[in-house]
Every structure is written in C-alpha cells, then in structure tokens.
Scaffold this motif. Structure first.
Motif, mmCIF file in Angstrom:
data_model
loop_
_atom_site.group_PDB
_atom_site.id
_atom_site.type_symbol
_atom_site.label_atom_id
_atom_site.label_comp_id
_atom_site.label_asym_id
_atom_site.label_seq_id
_atom_site.Cartn_x
_atom_site.Cartn_y
_atom_site.Cartn_z
ATOM 1 N N PRO A 69 0.831 -1.206 0.000
ATOM 2 C CA PRO A 69 0.000 0.000 0.000
ATOM 3 C C PRO A 69 0.869 1.261 0.000
ATOM 4 C CG PRO A 69 -0.816 -1.580 1.599
ATOM 5 C CD PRO A 69 0.501 -2.102 1.117
ATOM 6 N N PRO A 70 0.595 2.225 -0.861
ATOM 7 C CA PRO A 70 1.377 3.471 -0.850
ATOM 8 C C PRO A 70 1.119 4.269 0.420
ATOM 9 C CG PRO A 70 -0.490 3.650 -2.347
ATOM 10 C CD PRO A 70 -0.449 2.215 -1.891
ATOM 11 N N TRP A 71 1.968 5.247 0.673
ATOM 12 C CA TRP A 71 1.885 5.978 1.934
ATOM 13 C C TRP A 71 0.546 6.679 2.120
ATOM 14 C CZ3 TRP A 71 0.742 11.105 2.152
ATOM 15 C CH2 TRP A 71 0.903 11.850 0.974
ATOM 16 N N THR A 300 9.244 6.541 7.568
ATOM 17 C CA THR A 300 10.061 5.327 7.607
ATOM 18 C C THR A 300 10.261 4.682 6.237
ATOM 19 O OG1 THR A 300 8.127 3.906 7.997
ATOM 20 C CG2 THR A 300 9.235 4.848 9.931
ATOM 21 N N GLY A 301 9.382 4.976 5.284
ATOM 22 C CA GLY A 301 9.446 4.298 3.997
ATOM 23 C C GLY A 301 8.914 2.874 4.043
ATOM 24 N N ARG A 302 8.325 2.477 5.155
ATOM 25 C CA ARG A 302 7.768 1.139 5.303
ATOM 26 C C ARG A 302 6.275 1.149 4.974
ATOM 27 N NH1 ARG A 302 11.369 -2.094 8.709
ATOM 28 N NH2 ARG A 302 9.591 -3.460 9.133
ATOM 29 N N SER A 303 5.654 -0.003 4.967
ATOM 30 C CA SER A 303 4.241 -0.118 4.622
ATOM 31 C C SER A 303 3.365 0.528 5.688
ATOM 32 C CB SER A 303 3.844 -1.588 4.465
ATOM 33 O OG SER A 303 2.444 -1.717 4.323
ATOM 34 N N PRO A 304 2.369 1.305 5.293
ATOM 35 C CA PRO A 304 1.460 1.884 6.291
ATOM 36 C C PRO A 304 0.641 0.831 7.012
ATOM 37 C CG PRO A 304 0.620 2.253 4.062
ATOM 38 C CD PRO A 304 2.014 1.698 3.922
#
Length: 446
Positions: A69-71, A300-304
């Motif tokens: 999922p995008p941010w 963080t650049g991680r998945s929401p």
C-alpha cells in the motif's frame, strides 16, 4: 427519626447451597449450549473481518499495481471508515458499542444493539482503524447469549443477565486471545468477585469458553479460514532473567505504562470532542487517524499497514524477526500508531488491547539493545506491561503474555509478573493523579 436498618446476622450461603440453588443448573447447561452458536457467529465475524482486511490492504493495492500500500492509502481508507461509521453511531440502537477508551467493561450488550456493534466494527476495523476486535466480539457474544433468555426472566432474576452475558462474551473471545484460559481469567479478574460468587461466575465462563474454543478450532480446520488471532508463531529464545533484565525492565515497564496512559488520556479528549456534532467529528477523527498512519509510512518508507489495523500481524512479524526493524522505525511506530490509537480510542469503535500490546512490544524490542537487557527480555516486558497498563488486570496480562510466549514463558515468568505489576501500579497511580473529573478536579482511581 428514621428506623434503624435491620442487620442480617445470618451467615452467607455456602458454595454447595449456591450451586444447588434453583436455576443454576439450567444456567450452566445454557452456558455450555450457548457457546456453540456464539462461537459460530464470532468465527463468522472475525473471518469476514480478516478477509476484508486482506482485500483492503493486500489484494486491492496489488490489483492497482502497488507492491505494498502506498503511503497515502490510509487517507481515503479511513475517510471511508468515518463516513460509514457516522450514521451508525448517531442513528442505530447501541451506537455501535461503547467508546473504546472506556475499556471492555460495562453492562451486557442487549440483543437489539448487536447489529450496530457488528456493522460499526466491520466498517472501521478492516479499513485501518487502530483498534482490535476484542470489544466488538465480547458485545456480540453478550447480546447473542441474552437472546436465549427473555427480558422478563432477566428482570425476575437479576443475576442471570450479567452471568449469561459474561459467559457469551467469554465464548466469543475464547480463541481471539490465543487461549480460552486467557478469556476466562479476564472475565474473572474484571468481575472483582470473591469466594462463592467467584465460583458461580467462573463455571459458566469456563464452560462457554471451552466450548467456544472447540468450535473455533474445529470450524477453522474445516473451512481453512484464518481469524487473525493474537499469537506469536515464533519468538526469540528466552534466558533466565538476571539482574540486568530487572534493572532495565522495571523502568521500561514504567515508560510503557506512561505512554499508554498518555494515549488513553488523548482518547478521553477525543471522546469529549465527538460528543457534540458527532457525525462530522467522527469523520474528521477517522481522517486524522489515517494521517497518523500515513505519517509513519512517509517517515520510515515502510508499509502503512504496519501502523494501521489492530496489530496482530505486525506483532507476529516483530517477534519473529525483531532485527528487521531499526530502532528509529520502532520509535516511529510507537509515535504515529500511538497517536492514531489515542484518536481512535475516543472516536471510532473497536477494542483497545491489541494495538496497545504492539506498542508496548515495539518499545520493549527498541530497548533490547540496552546493555544487559536483550531483545527477548524487552519483548517479554513489553507484552506484560502494555496489557496490564491498558486493562488494569495484572493477572490476566501475565497469563496473556505467557500464552503468547509459549514454551519460552517459563524462563520469562518472573520478569512477566514484575513487569505486569509495575505497569499496573504506574498506570493506576497516574490516573489517580492526572485524570480530570467533570468538575475539573482529579478523578478518583478506578
């Protein structure tokens, strides 16, 4: 001058007399039988919620060409959740269940209120509300159990409604906590009873939870459906705790309790905020929760998805591979998910416990690098302290943490007990001092 009250000097009835009282045998039979339909309904609810969650955060992003999922994904998802929830909490009987910041207690859910509870949970939990399924499940079980007894019979026997409602709630959450024993202990400790009264409540709850767990297990194998129960398939290998574990574990438990109490305090503020102009402010709060989740993904650049939802999946991933998370990512998770959790506690619908356990565990793992502590000890402290701080049930919290740690719990048990007690005392003291009453003065502790 008023007449003096009549004092009953007779001794209280014995357990034998209570167990042989008219109707109690029938109550036990009904409790055992009600575990079957309640558990089937609960299984259907959590199975559907889990499938919807997978579709929203897995299948749909993949269908649109995203690897994860995008941010920005939480923003429209939570906006939709708020729009779906607003008419439920303003127009339907039961208002979708009580506000999560009030905990898991309260009177039994009436059958007429069950539809709004189920619809509210299905409207917000799969779309990313930072809440768990435990409170809606308990309400569902309570309402369905009360359907087996008429309102007239409940009025004639005041004990029947609360006891049968407790049995139904226990049956509904028998497996979502990973063990029917956790559910039974929670109901017993929350009841605050003792002696023969405790046993009177214990037997229906144990019967209903045991039958419920059997139904959950068998139906899960038969259908192949996952219910997303709170569990840790893999945990770090524990060592016998030493002085360093306790020297760091005690202040860590205090910090975890303070963080969670801060989230609950925020929840009370938003509960007051949504008390007026409820529909519009519910939507606004849902969007704010989405913004917190999106903020985590941006930073963080991680998945929401890690910051959204109740946290069962993220907790399992964290315990299985804690080194895949940097300390910065864990602290960002605590900050952004904690803020979203606080807002959701006062405005959306769901349970408060599951996200709190993830927040405490994240803090524990983040502190695991401290000299003399270790990740496995930090995780143990986080599990026990977070549950105790948010529920104020230290025995239940210890049992839950032990159930999650599985065969590693025996070595960690002293640390689990101390962490749960320290967090319980900290949270209780802070609430006594800081929680404002309606008149502006400090409110008494619970």
């Amino acid at each position: 001058m008023p007449a003096a009250p009549v004092v009953d000097t007779s001794s209280p009835p014995s357990l034998r007399e209570l167990l042989r009282s008219p109707g109690y045998g029938r109550l036990l039979l009904v409790s055992a039988l009600v575990g079957v339909p309640v558990s089937l309904a609960a299984f259907g609810f959590v199975g559907l919620e889990h499938e919807l969650q997978h579709w929203v955060w897995g299948s749909l992003p993949e269908a649109l060409g995203y690897g994860q999922p995008p941010w920005w994904w939480p923003l429209p998802a939570l906006a939709l959740a708020g729009l779906l929830l607003a008419p439920i909490v303003t127009r339907m009987p039961g208002r979708g269940g009580h506000t999560p910041v009030l905990g898991l207690g309260g009177p039994p859910t009436l059958p007429v209120e069950v539809p709004s509870v189920v619809l509210a949970a299905l409207a917000v939990l799969p779309l990313g509300a930072v809440l768990g399924p435990e409170a809606p499940l308990m309400a569902l079980g309570s309402g369905l159990a009360l359907m087996t007894v008429s309102a007239a019979k409940r009025a004639a026997s005041p004990m029947v409604g609360p006891m049968l409602g407790a049995a139904g709630s226990t049956a509904a959450i028998a497996t979502i906590f990973g063990s029917p024993l956790v559910a039974a202990v929670m109901m017993i400790e929350a009841a605050g009873l003792g002696g023969a009264q405790l046993t009177m409540l214990l037997l229906p709850c144990l019967l209903a939870s045991g039958v419920g767990a059997l139904v959950f297990t068998g139906f899960g194998h038969w259908t192949g459906l996952s219910i997303g129960a709170l569990s840790l398939p893999s945990v770090p290998k524990a060592q016998l705790p030493d002085a360093g574990d306790f020297l760091w574990g005690v202040p860590l438990a205090v910090v975890i309790a303070l963080v969670l109490v801060a989230g609950q305090t925020l929840g009370h503020r938003f509960a007051a905020f949504t008390a007026h102009r409820t529909a519009a402010r519910t939507v606004l709060c849902a969007v704010l929760v989405g913004a917190c989740i999106a903020g985590y993904a941006l930073v963080t650049g991680r998945s929401p998805e890690e910051a959204a939802l109740s946290g069962q999946a993220a907790l399992g991933q964290l315990a299985a591979d804690p080194t895949s998370w940097s300390v910065g990512a864990l602290l960002a998770l605590v900050l952004f998910k904690g803020l979203g959790w606080g807002v959701a506690l006062g405005s959306l619908r769901g349970g408060p416990i599951f996200p709190a356990v993830l927040l405490g565990s994240a803090l524990g793992v983040a502190a695991g690098g401290l000299p003399g502590l270790g990740i496995e000890a930090g995780l143990a402290v986080g599990l026990a302290a977070s549950s105790a701080a948010v529920t104020r049930l230290p025995v239940t919290s210890t049992v839950l943490a032990a159930a999650l740690l599985g065969d590693q719990a025996a070595d960690s048990m002293p640390l689990l007990i101390v962490s749960a007690v320290v967090a319980f005392l900290t949270a209780t003291f802070v609430h006594r001092v800081a929680a404002p009453a309606p008149d502006g003065h400090p409110a008494p502790g619970r």
